[in-house]
Motif scaffolding. Structure first.
Motif, mmCIF file in Angstrom:
data_model
loop_
_atom_site.group_PDB
_atom_site.id
_atom_site.type_symbol
_atom_site.label_atom_id
_atom_site.label_comp_id
_atom_site.label_asym_id
_atom_site.label_seq_id
_atom_site.Cartn_x
_atom_site.Cartn_y
_atom_site.Cartn_z
ATOM 1 N N LYS A 196 -1.008 0.951 10.773
ATOM 2 C CA LYS A 196 -1.494 1.527 9.514
ATOM 3 C C LYS A 196 -2.399 0.493 8.878
ATOM 4 O O LYS A 196 -1.987 -0.630 8.631
ATOM 5 C CB LYS A 196 -0.299 1.821 8.608
ATOM 6 N N LEU A 197 -3.623 0.898 8.645
ATOM 7 C CA LEU A 197 -4.626 -0.030 8.140
ATOM 8 C C LEU A 197 -4.925 0.251 6.675
ATOM 9 O O LEU A 197 -5.251 1.373 6.316
ATOM 10 C CB LEU A 197 -5.902 0.198 8.963
ATOM 11 N N ILE A 198 -4.803 -0.757 5.840
ATOM 12 C CA ILE A 198 -5.198 -0.575 4.438
ATOM 13 C C ILE A 198 -6.201 -1.676 4.118
ATOM 14 O O ILE A 198 -5.932 -2.851 4.356
ATOM 15 C CB ILE A 198 -3.990 -0.704 3.481
ATOM 16 N N THR A 199 -7.367 -1.287 3.624
ATOM 17 C CA THR A 199 -8.366 -2.301 3.285
ATOM 18 C C THR A 199 -8.656 -2.268 1.802
ATOM 19 O O THR A 199 -8.500 -1.243 1.129
ATOM 20 C CB THR A 199 -9.674 -2.068 4.043
ATOM 21 N N GLU A 200 -9.120 -3.413 1.336
ATOM 22 C CA GLU A 200 -9.409 -3.567 -0.086
ATOM 23 C C GLU A 200 -10.521 -2.615 -0.509
ATOM 24 O O GLU A 200 -10.423 -1.955 -1.538
ATOM 25 C CB GLU A 200 -9.848 -5.016 -0.295
ATOM 26 N N SER A 257 0.806 -3.689 2.539
ATOM 27 C CA SER A 257 -0.224 -2.647 2.630
ATOM 28 C C SER A 257 -0.271 -1.806 1.361
ATOM 29 O O SER A 257 -1.310 -1.731 0.704
ATOM 30 C CB SER A 257 -0.011 -1.777 3.862
#
Lengths: 436, 340
Positions: B143-147, B181
């Motif tokens: 699971k990718l969470i970016t700013e 995340s």
């Protein structure tokens, strides 16, 4: 073989065959105890069980107090070993003590321990730590429409079985590049098979017809695909139970439009969280549904939706039903079925009795349960004229008559409770019901 | 007053798509909305380099008009190419999925007075598609969470709330478990909230939202969340108001592109039989008109549609009536013209 050696051999085997230690015989001969012949946990002495009690935060301590009071009143042979876990502490000593106590006693009743999500990731969720360390792999919640509780949907009877130790709750996260965080969701074959097997076994034991696996395998093809595959594999061993699957977003949509179509649902961790909360909301809210976490060797009981209830703490307005029903599940687990069904019946009668339910104060509600538990064979009502000077002396007279099989605490306590709960009629008259 | 006629790319879709698109176009004509339609097909083709892409004329039309209206697309099984929705999302960087859920008077559900909007991050999160089998029997999904994505969606959510006069925005998360995340997502939402002091900002756990949503949905206003929670919650809310057949949806992309769509399936069993219900696509088209600033036309068409459903005289089968799609459309057209 000489006679002497045969005698020696039989002497060596004697302790195994001795009628005084049948347990030892069983252990020696049969190495694999079948799960269905589970015996009561070892913390049992003199007919009394010891159960770990973790009050937790928010409304936890008050609910725990209600349970203790109810058990004391019903003379349930359970002693609570209270272990407090301070959620503000960063050290894990408290939770490790609690885990050790549960290992010792085998069973626990737990309130929710708050997790401050503003703390850094090194501070792990205490509840999660407890579940993974003790390998409580199945979280079971039975959501049933209760008579007397008004909800948008009726006739709901769903058992949700949620994998409790892996999935999205692995707490494996890292930030490789600043501003980019990766969180790992782990699905393993072993645990998926285990939870699927648990679901089907439970369905069989409770006479359920259908098991639905909830997933998102169209997007997470490998992860949820593996989970689904494991469920299908286990399903083939239970031909009498229908197995189907549903994508999680469709499931939530179906739950709010037609929840009666579901029977038993099995799912990975996060979807389980969502679906079980939706089901709890459908039957009346977080105050009504108990939850149970089962592992190979341990069992922990708590409220189904695991809320701390910080906003309603210490105001005497928390609904104790969920915790009290969880304590009934605990008693069932300890094979004290008599006490469990007695308390459960009293709770359900109290919920349907609108007179008690209309009281805002739940201390009186718990008192209502206690009064209902008296299970009178005989009672009579005495109507007293309040303005009469004989009133107080009449009241004193009543409490002189006791039922020998019931343990009374101080008369004044019973007096005030009975007055609260049995009060009917006009201001000048009071009816007291005396149970024999 | 000169009316600027705007171009909209229409993607009819498959199954019942062409019928409901035709219905919407007819209603817009009756309402005299200043829209010209450019119909395009988006079946995937293999471009140079072997990568799947949408046909170049469709892309060119969208880039020019910036606004699209899409019917249901068939998800191909074993066709070799990914789903069309995914392809469109990647091509136009559609980062926000907006679903306003308003109870429809006349279409009764157990929940009344629902009026909330779910705004879902549409590009990353749990749906990044990064999965590995580490050893046999152990799978990890990332699971990718970016700013950037979190900030972008939070900004959109607050802008939407301000433009549509909504009072509060709630961030839905599970930061107690996924500390880093969802923690990042939450931090970005808090930062953006600082610039929108007129809108109330709250945070709530996903399970608490689900629990409260099915007991009392009126307590929620605008909800903003990462991909997976958004998927689940937006369908939950759609279920509250009556299902995907009556729910509008919009996808907002970078560079001002917006594609509005109906989220139900292609219904191949009733395709071509004039039985389809165009409400979902129509309400999405109304959303589109609001997005373009044509509020008068939007309100007119929406009122006509809701009045028709409330009257219960001419309803399609899924709404509980027995009328045909064309009859339902004609009724709405009549009401729109009467409202003029």
């Amino acid at each position: 073989m000489t006679t002497r050696s045969v005698r020696a051999l039989s002497g060596a085997l004697k302790p195994l065959f001795s009628p005084r230690s049948p347990q030892g015989y069983v252990v020696a001969v049969c190495h694999q105890t079948h799960k269905s012949t589970y015996t009561a946990p070892p913390a049992r002495y003199g007919g009394r069980h010891t159960v770990t009690l973790i009050p937790g935060d928010g409304i936890g301590p008050e609910l725990a107090k209600h349970v203790c009071e109810l058990f004391r009143f019903c003379c349930v042979p359970v002693d609570f070993e209270v272990v407090n876990v301070d959620s503000t502490e960063t050290s894990e000593d408290d939770i490790n003590n609690a885990i050790m106590a549960i290992r010792r006693n085998g069973v626990a009743l737990k309130g929710n321990i708050e997790t401050n999500h503003n703390l850094p990731p090194s501070y792990k969720s205490r509840n999660s730590l407890l579940r993974t360390t003790l390998d409580l792999y199945a979280s079971v919640m039975h959501c049933q429409s209760l008579p007397g509780v008004r909800t948008q949907h009726r006739n709901i009877d769903i058992i949700t079985i949620r994998e409790n130790t892996e999935g999205e709750y692995s707490s494996l996260e890292h930030e490789n590049v600043p501003g980019v965080v990766e969180s790992l969701k782990i699905i393993t074959r072993t645990k998926s098979l285990r939870i699927a097997d648990y679901a089907f076994r439970t369905a069989r034991e409770k006479g359920r017809r259908r098991v639905t696996a909830v997933h998102k395998a169209n997007i997470m093809k490998l992860g949820d695909g593996l989970f689904l595959e494991c469920c299908k594999e286990v399903a083939s061993g239970y031909p009498e139970i229908t197995f189907d699957s549903m994508i999680v977003d469709n499931t939530t949509m179906q739950l709010v439009s037609r929840p009666q179509q579901f029977d038993v649902m099995v799912m990975p961790n996060l979807y389980g969280n969502v679906v079980s909360n939706v089901c709890a909301g459908l039957v009346g809210g977080p105050g009504l549904v108990p939850g149970a976490n089962y592992g190979e060797n341990y069992a922990v009981f708590e409220t189904g939706t695991r809320n701390t209830g910080k906003s309603i703490a210490n105001r005497n307005t928390a609904n104790p039903t969920a915790m009290l029903l969880a304590s009934c599940l605990l008693l069932d687990h300890l094979k004290l079925h008599g006490y469990a069904s007695m308390i459960r019946k009293a709770i359900l009668s109290t919920i349907t009795d609108s007179r008690v339910r209309s009281h805002r104060c739940y201390m009186q509600y718990v008192g209502g349960i206690q009064l209902l538990l008296l299970r009178p064979a005989l009672y009579f009502d005495i109507t007293l004229n309040m303005s009469s000077p004989l009133c107080s002396s009449c009241t004193l007279l009543i409490w002189e008559v006791r039922a020998p099989h019931l343990k009374w605490s101080s008369p004044s306590w019973m007096q005030s409770r009975a007055l609260d709960l049995a009060h009917r009629g006009t201001r000048n008259q009071m009816t007291v019901r005396l149970y024999l | 007053m000169s009316k600027n006629v705007k171009t909209v790319t229409m993607i009819p879709g498959d199954g019942i798509g062409p019928e409901i698109s035709a219905a919407v176009m007819k209603i817009f004509e009756a309402a005299k909305a200043p829209i010209t339609w450019e119909e395009r097909n988006v079946t995937a083709i293999k471009g140079p380099g072997g990568r799947w892409m949408i046909p170049p004329d469709a892309k060119e039309s969208m880039d020019r008009s910036k606004i699209g209206l899409k019917g249901p697309l068939k998800t191909p099984i074993a066709a070799g190419h990914p789903s069309m929705n995914l392809l469109l999302r990647k091509t136009f960087d559609l980062y926000a999925n907006v679903r306003p859920c308003v109870s429809i008077e006349g279409y009764k559900t157990p929940y009344t007075d629902v009026n909330l909007v779910t705004i879902r991050e549409n590009t990353e999160g749990e749906y990044s598609g990064i999965e590995h089998m580490i050893v046999d029997g152990v799978v990890q999904s990332i699971k990718l969470i970016t700013e950037n994505a979190s900030r972008r969606i939070a900004e959109y959510a607050f802008e939407y709330a301000r433009n549509n006069k909504r009072t509060s925005v709630t961030a839905v998360h599970k930061a107690n478990i996924m500390r880093m995340s969802d923690g990042l997502f939450l931090r970005k939402c808090r930062e953006v909230a600082e610039n929108y002091k007129d809108i109330k900002f709250t945070e709530m756990y996903l399970d608490t939202v689900c629990l409260n949503m099915v007991q009392d949905p009126t307590q929620f206003d605008v909800l903003v969340m990462p991909n997976l929670y958004g998927d689940i919650l937006s369908d939950l809310c759609a279920g509250l108001i009556g299902g995907l057949g009556v729910t509008p949806s919009g996808n907002i992309g970078a560079n001002g592109v917006a594609i509005f769509e109906s989220v139900h399936g292609t219904a191949p069993d009733i395709a071509g039989m004039d039985l389809a219900n165009p409400t979902a696509l129509l309400l999405s088209a109304v959303m589109m008109l609001h997005h373009m600033g044509l509020h008068d036309h939007a309100d007119k068409i929406q009122t006509a549609c809701f009045d028709t459903i409330r009257d219960k005289k001419v309803l399609t089968k899924d709404l509980g009536g027995s009328a045909k799609c064309s009859e339902f459309t004609a009724e709405i057209c009549r009401r729109v013209q009467d409202l003029d």
